[in-house]
Scaffold this active site. Structure first.
Site, PDB file in Angstrom:
ATOM      1  N   ASN A  75       0.903  -1.145   0.039  1.00 46.65           N
ATOM      2  CA  ASN A  75      -0.126  -0.121  -0.153  1.00 46.65           C
ATOM      3  C   ASN A  75       0.957   1.208  -0.032  1.00 46.65           C
ATOM      4  O   ASN A  75       1.971   1.260   0.578  1.00 46.65           O
ATOM      5  CB  ASN A  75      -0.918  -0.100   1.296  1.00 46.65           C
ATOM      6  N   ILE A  76       0.493   2.288  -0.734  1.00 45.24           N
ATOM      7  CA  ILE A  76       1.048   3.596  -0.893  1.00 45.24           C
ATOM      8  C   ILE A  76       0.175   4.603  -0.482  1.00 45.24           C
ATOM      9  O   ILE A  76      -0.640   5.013  -1.253  1.00 45.24           O
ATOM     10  CB  ILE A  76       1.551   3.659  -2.271  1.00 45.24           C
ATOM     11  N   GLU A  77       0.363   5.200   0.614  1.00 37.34           N
ATOM     12  CA  GLU A  77      -0.580   6.395   1.063  1.00 37.34           C
ATOM     13  C   GLU A  77      -0.245   7.501   0.521  1.00 37.34           C
ATOM     14  O   GLU A  77       0.802   7.754   0.029  1.00 37.34           O
ATOM     15  CB  GLU A  77      -0.616   6.397   2.775  1.00 37.34           C
ATOM     16  N   ASN A  78      -1.170   8.543   0.663  1.00 34.18           N
ATOM     17  CA  ASN A  78      -1.010   9.687  -0.040  1.00 34.18           C
ATOM     18  C   ASN A  78      -1.863  10.938   1.063  1.00 34.18           C
ATOM     19  O   ASN A  78      -2.805  10.537   1.556  1.00 34.18           O
ATOM     20  CB  ASN A  78      -1.712   9.829  -1.257  1.00 34.18           C
ATOM     21  N   TYR A  88      -5.967  11.717   0.933  1.00 29.73           N
ATOM     22  CA  TYR A  88      -6.183  10.125   1.062  1.00 29.73           C
ATOM     23  C   TYR A  88      -6.960   9.300  -0.181  1.00 29.73           C
ATOM     24  O   TYR A  88      -6.699   8.329  -0.157  1.00 29.73           O
ATOM     25  CB  TYR A  88      -7.023  10.106   2.424  1.00 29.73           C
ATOM     26  N   CYS A 147     -13.027  -3.665   0.584  1.00 34.91           N
ATOM     27  CA  CYS A 147     -13.990  -3.624  -0.541  1.00 34.91           C
ATOM     28  C   CYS A 147     -13.357  -2.827  -1.786  1.00 34.91           C
ATOM     29  O   CYS A 147     -13.550  -3.446  -2.938  1.00 34.91           O
ATOM     30  CB  CYS A 147     -15.291  -2.905  -0.189  1.00 34.91           C
ATOM     31  N   GLU A 157      -3.315  -4.534  -3.160  1.00 38.76           N
ATOM     32  CA  GLU A 157      -4.039  -5.581  -4.095  1.00 38.76           C
ATOM     33  C   GLU A 157      -3.674  -4.806  -5.671  1.00 38.76           C
ATOM     34  O   GLU A 157      -3.452  -5.181  -6.338  1.00 38.76           O
ATOM     35  CB  GLU A 157      -5.425  -5.652  -3.770  1.00 38.76           C
TER      36      GLU A 157
END
Length: 348
Positions: free
Chosen positions: A227-230, A233, A284, A240
């Site tokens: 995962n690569i957050e920003n 958001y 989801c 995935e």
């Protein structure tokens, strides 16, 4: 004015972006885009756009390339070298065969801003000349990431990131040693191990919730992602999505097409892992992204007891809208037009 060395370097980067655009998955827009990221240490990572019928789940080429650079250790190498996240991308090339100028859309500018406004954005103009601007020129009056990071980590955010990189390296060394001592009983355990290692590379400064994923394609190849957050958001990329984007942008989907398969056959299974998860089921958003490539894929991982658990994606998306219907509608535009014309004739 670019020097000869810069021009040669950027032309190589643009060529990589052009090649990546050939692999784009764009059944709805038919608008291919390729991107190529150049990291601080001279490595190039490419990506293409990957559309999704839940359109907000579409992954842009720039995001794919950036996610590959990060999930293959580019940011970690920068942190180990004493740099910060704002230094690890030197430049990005963008190419859209149907476009005019090579500048990213605003969504991608926001995604790239997470890693510094000083990076160069390059591409070809109509006459073949190189166009080049800094990301800062493309985002005037951008909200400074230094302020965001200082709010999260405190005033000494640079030092905190470097300390995190040190502990991160130690954890990874231990994990690699353990992985070497373990003989994977089957492909499922190998896939889970790949997801575990990907989680170690996660960029999650806001949630502190690392996630890794690994995709197994029809031909036995494994592609992993994190995962690569920003700070905006909604621009965060899920693990995935990163793994799936790497598989597509490295030619796995095209190889499936070349074998006479469809998009629904190219992913056999996906493993999801987080040290904070008790069950390995995707969010989801992750499920929606995966649905683009078939409900029959296996989703696997470890439960809280360390046992391998598995479900079909269709079990995780009951009553899913069938992709076959979406694609049939897209690929039969003339029939649709004829039906609309017939309906119009019936009106009084």
């Amino acid at each position: 004015m670019l020097s000869k060395n810069q021009e040669a370097k950027y032309r190589k980067l643009i060529a990589a972006a052009k090649k990546a655009s050939d692999l784009a998955y764009r059944p709805y827009s038919n608008y291919p885009v390729g991107a190529a990221v150049l990291t601080f240490d001279g490595k190039i990572y490419t990506g293409c756009n990957i559309e999704n019928y839940g359109f907000t789940q579409t992954i842009h080429a720039e995001q794919t390339a950036m996610a590959k650079a990060l999930s293959e250790g580019g940011l970690k190498r920068a942190l180990d070298a004493g740099l910060t996240q704002l230094d690890f991308i030197e430049a990005i090339a963008v190419h859209a065969p149907k476009g005019t100028d090579p500048w990213p859309c605003c969504n991608c500018r926001q995604s790239l801003n997470e890693f510094g406004l000083s990076m160069k954005v390059v591409g070809e103009g109509k006459n073949g000349s190189i166009k080049c601007k800094t990301l800062g020129e493309l985002i005037p009056h951008a909200f400074p990431m230094e302020v965001v990071l200082a709010a999260v980590h405190g005033k000494n955010w640079k030092e905190q990131m470097r300390r995190n990189a040190g502990s991160h390296s130690q954890k990874k060394d231990v994990k690699q040693k353990r992985a070497a001592e373990r003989v994977a009983p089957d492909k499922r355990m190998q896939l889970i191990e790949a997801a575990k290692q990907a989680a170690e590379l996660a960029y999650c400064p806001y949630s502190h919730y690392p996630v890794g994923a690994a995709v197994l394609t029809f031909d036995g190849k494994i592609y992993s992602g994190c995962n690569i957050e920003n700070c905006g958001y909604t621009q965060t990329i899920h693990a995935e999505q990163t793994a799936m984007a790497k598989a597509v942008s490295e030619g796995a989907l095209q190889r499936a097409f070349d074998k006479g398969l469809t998009q629904f056959d190219f992913i056999k299974s996906i493993a999801v892992y987080s040290p904070k998860l008790t069950e390995p089921w995707p969010s989801c958003n992750g499920r929606q992204s995966l649905n683009e490539f078939g409900l029959s894929m296996d989703v696997i991982g470890l439960n809280s007891k360390g046992q391998i658990v598995s479900k079909k994606l269709k079990e995780l998306i009951p009553f899913a809208f069938p992709m076959e219907s979406v694609l049939k509608s897209v690929r039969e535009p003339n029939n649709r037009k004829a039906r609309l014309q017939q309906e119009a004739k019936r009106l009084p």
